[in-house]
Scaffold this motif. Structure first.
Motif, PDB file in Angstrom:
ATOM      1  N   ARG A  35       0.837  -1.202   0.000  1.00 32.03           N
ATOM      2  CA  ARG A  35       0.000   0.000   0.000  1.00 32.03           C
ATOM      3  C   ARG A  35       0.870   1.250   0.000  1.00 32.03           C
ATOM      4  NH1 ARG A  35      -2.303   3.757   3.445  1.00 32.03           N
ATOM      5  NH2 ARG A  35      -1.365   2.892   5.311  1.00 32.03           N
ATOM      6  N   HIS A  36       0.424   2.265  -0.756  1.00 33.22           N
ATOM      7  CA  HIS A  36       1.129   3.548  -0.803  1.00 33.22           C
ATOM      8  C   HIS A  36       0.998   4.245   0.545  1.00 33.22           C
ATOM      9  CE1 HIS A  36       2.657   7.320  -2.383  1.00 33.22           C
ATOM     10  NE2 HIS A  36       1.657   7.908  -1.752  1.00 33.22           N
ATOM     11  N   LEU A  37       2.118   4.714   1.079  1.00 29.17           N
ATOM     12  CA  LEU A  37       2.128   5.435   2.349  1.00 29.17           C
ATOM     13  C   LEU A  37       2.540   6.875   2.098  1.00 29.17           C
ATOM     14  CD1 LEU A  37       4.033   2.758   4.462  1.00 29.17           C
ATOM     15  CD2 LEU A  37       1.596   3.250   4.543  1.00 29.17           C
ATOM     16  N   ASP A  38       1.783   7.814   2.639  1.00 31.36           N
ATOM     17  CA  ASP A  38       2.143   9.228   2.561  1.00 31.36           C
ATOM     18  C   ASP A  38       3.088   9.564   3.701  1.00 31.36           C
ATOM     19  OD1 ASP A  38       0.602   9.939   0.292  1.00 31.36           O
ATOM     20  OD2 ASP A  38      -1.205   9.928   1.544  1.00 31.36           O
ATOM     21  N   PRO A  39       4.016  10.494   3.504  1.00 28.29           N
ATOM     22  CA  PRO A  39       4.950  10.863   4.570  1.00 28.29           C
ATOM     23  C   PRO A  39       4.251  11.324   5.855  1.00 28.29           C
ATOM     24  CG  PRO A  39       5.686  11.767   2.487  1.00 28.29           C
ATOM     25  CD  PRO A  39       4.326  11.180   2.251  1.00 28.29           C
ATOM     26  N   GLU A  40       3.066  11.904   5.722  1.00 29.81           N
ATOM     27  CA  GLU A  40       2.335  12.392   6.896  1.00 29.81           C
ATOM     28  C   GLU A  40       1.901  11.242   7.801  1.00 29.81           C
ATOM     29  OE1 GLU A  40       1.045  13.258   3.624  1.00 29.81           O
ATOM     30  OE2 GLU A  40       2.505  14.892   3.629  1.00 29.81           O
ATOM     31  N   GLU A  41       1.771  10.042   7.250  1.00 28.51           N
ATOM     32  CA  GLU A  41       1.321   8.901   8.046  1.00 28.51           C
ATOM     33  C   GLU A  41       2.331   8.514   9.125  1.00 28.51           C
ATOM     34  OE1 GLU A  41      -0.722   5.590   6.094  1.00 28.51           O
ATOM     35  OE2 GLU A  41      -0.517   6.726   4.218  1.00 28.51           O
ATOM     36  N   PHE A  42       3.586   8.904   8.947  1.00 25.93           N
ATOM     37  CA  PHE A  42       4.610   8.563   9.927  1.00 25.93           C
ATOM     38  C   PHE A  42       4.617   9.526  11.115  1.00 25.93           C
ATOM     39  CE2 PHE A  42       5.919   6.802   5.886  1.00 25.93           C
ATOM     40  CZ  PHE A  42       6.221   5.501   6.236  1.00 25.93           C
ATOM     41  N   GLN A  43       4.039  10.733  10.937  1.00 24.38           N
ATOM     42  CA  GLN A  43       3.974  11.704  12.020  1.00 24.38           C
ATOM     43  C   GLN A  43       2.580  11.816  12.630  1.00 24.38           C
ATOM     44  OE1 GLN A  43       5.579  13.164   9.002  1.00 24.38           O
ATOM     45  NE2 GLN A  43       7.536  12.445   9.786  1.00 24.38           N
ATOM     46  N   ALA A  44       1.601  11.094  12.098  1.00 22.60           N
ATOM     47  CA  ALA A  44       0.225  11.169  12.596  1.00 22.60           C
ATOM     48  C   ALA A  44       0.175  10.667  14.043  1.00 22.60           C
ATOM     49  CB  ALA A  44      -0.690  10.327  11.719  1.00 22.60           C
ATOM     50  N   VAL A  45      -0.891  11.061  14.756  1.00 24.02           N
ATOM     51  CA  VAL A  45      -1.077  10.591  16.120  1.00 24.02           C
ATOM     52  C   VAL A  45      -2.379   9.820  16.171  1.00 24.02           C
ATOM     53  CG1 VAL A  45      -1.363  11.287  18.523  1.00 24.02           C
ATOM     54  CG2 VAL A  45       0.164  12.572  17.020  1.00 24.02           C
ATOM     55  N   PRO A  46      -2.401   8.534  16.339  1.00 25.15           N
ATOM     56  CA  PRO A  46      -1.249   7.623  16.351  1.00 25.15           C
ATOM     57  C   PRO A  46      -0.747   7.388  14.924  1.00 25.15           C
ATOM     58  CG  PRO A  46      -3.254   6.347  16.552  1.00 25.15           C
ATOM     59  CD  PRO A  46      -3.660   7.802  16.548  1.00 25.15           C
ATOM     60  N   PRO A  47       0.532   7.072  14.763  1.00 28.32           N
ATOM     61  CA  PRO A  47       1.078   6.889  13.413  1.00 28.32           C
ATOM     62  C   PRO A  47       0.477   5.665  12.728  1.00 28.32           C
ATOM     63  CG  PRO A  47       2.735   6.379  15.071  1.00 28.32           C
ATOM     64  CD  PRO A  47       1.545   6.899  15.798  1.00 28.32           C
ATOM     65  N   THR A  48       0.151   5.818  11.460  1.00 24.91           N
ATOM     66  CA  THR A  48      -0.362   4.693  10.678  1.00 24.91           C
ATOM     67  C   THR A  48       0.726   4.085   9.809  1.00 24.91           C
ATOM     68  OG1 THR A  48      -1.138   6.221   8.984  1.00 24.91           O
ATOM     69  CG2 THR A  48      -2.728   5.536  10.639  1.00 24.91           C
ATOM     70  N   GLY A  49       1.888   4.707   9.785  1.00 22.97           N
ATOM     71  CA  GLY A  49       3.045   4.185   9.064  1.00 22.97           C
ATOM     72  C   GLY A  49       4.218   4.081  10.016  1.00 22.97           C
ATOM     73  N   ILE A  50       4.997   3.028   9.897  1.00 19.43           N
ATOM     74  CA  ILE A  50       6.173   2.849  10.741  1.00 19.43           C
ATOM     75  C   ILE A  50       7.374   2.552   9.862  1.00 19.43           C
ATOM     76  CG2 ILE A  50       4.875   2.027  12.743  1.00 19.43           C
ATOM     77  CD1 ILE A  50       5.739  -0.832  11.947  1.00 19.43           C
ATOM     78  N   VAL A  51       8.553   2.717  10.422  1.00 20.01           N
ATOM     79  CA  VAL A  51       9.793   2.392   9.726  1.00 20.01           C
ATOM     80  C   VAL A  51      10.506   1.339  10.566  1.00 20.01           C
ATOM     81  CG1 VAL A  51      12.015   3.248   8.928  1.00 20.01           C
ATOM     82  CG2 VAL A  51       9.988   4.666   8.697  1.00 20.01           C
ATOM     83  N   ILE A  52      10.842   0.228   9.938  1.00 21.13           N
ATOM     84  CA  ILE A  52      11.542  -0.858  10.618  1.00 21.13           C
ATOM     85  C   ILE A  52      12.983  -0.854  10.131  1.00 21.13           C
ATOM     86  CG2 ILE A  52      11.638  -3.343  10.966  1.00 21.13           C
ATOM     87  CD1 ILE A  52       8.604  -3.356  10.329  1.00 21.13           C
ATOM     88  N   THR A  53      13.920  -0.883  11.073  1.00 19.22           N
ATOM     89  CA  THR A  53      15.338  -0.856  10.738  1.00 19.22           C
ATOM     90  C   THR A  53      15.931  -2.243  10.943  1.00 19.22           C
ATOM     91  OG1 THR A  53      15.445   1.433  11.490  1.00 19.22           O
ATOM     92  CG2 THR A  53      17.537   0.292  11.209  1.00 19.22           C
ATOM     93  N   CYS A  54      16.655  -2.724   9.950  1.00 18.63           N
ATOM     94  CA  CYS A  54      17.281  -4.042  10.056  1.00 18.63           C
ATOM     95  C   CYS A  54      18.607  -3.925  10.801  1.00 18.63           C
ATOM     96  CB  CYS A  54      17.487  -4.660   8.675  1.00 18.63           C
ATOM     97  SG  CYS A  54      18.804  -3.924   7.705  1.00 18.63           S
ATOM     98  N   GLN A  55      19.234  -5.051  11.047  1.00 19.11           N
ATOM     99  CA  GLN A  55      20.518  -5.064  11.752  1.00 19.11           C
ATOM    100  C   GLN A  55      21.614  -4.337  10.986  1.00 19.11           C
ATOM    101  OE1 GLN A  55      21.302  -9.229  12.325  1.00 19.11           O
ATOM    102  NE2 GLN A  55      19.899  -9.391  14.056  1.00 19.11           N
TER     103      GLN A  55
END
Length: 91
Positions: A35-55
């Protein structure tokens, strides 16, 4: 015989037209569902988009609803060293 005019290389065309692909920097898709995620979704309260960082430090975007599947794919990427399985993009 007439010689053809020299054509520019891809690199030369890019330097002459910088910024033609700026939209790609903001074009984000969930790695689990596509699904397309807008940059605003990462700053929303609560956020609907997350960023997962690998090792290795690479970052992968995901929907909040797909968090478990996305984390599973990133964990597999960490275990195997292969690129993560990424879902096809859709809007």
């Amino acid at each position: 015989m007439v010689q053809r005019q020299k054509r520019l290389t891809k690199r030369e065309r890019k330097t002459q037209n910088p910024g033609t692909h700026e939209h790609q920097a903001q074009h984000i898709h969930c790695i689990a569902c596509g699904r397309h995620l807008d940059p605003e979704e990462f700053q929303a309260v609560p956020p609907t988009g997350i960023v997962i960082t690998c090792q290795h430090g690479s970052q992968f975007p995901a929907c909040r609803g797909c968090e478990m599947e996305a984390r599973s794919r990133v964990a597999e990427h960490d275990r195997t060293g292969q690129p993560p399985r990424v879902a096809g993009a859709w809007h």
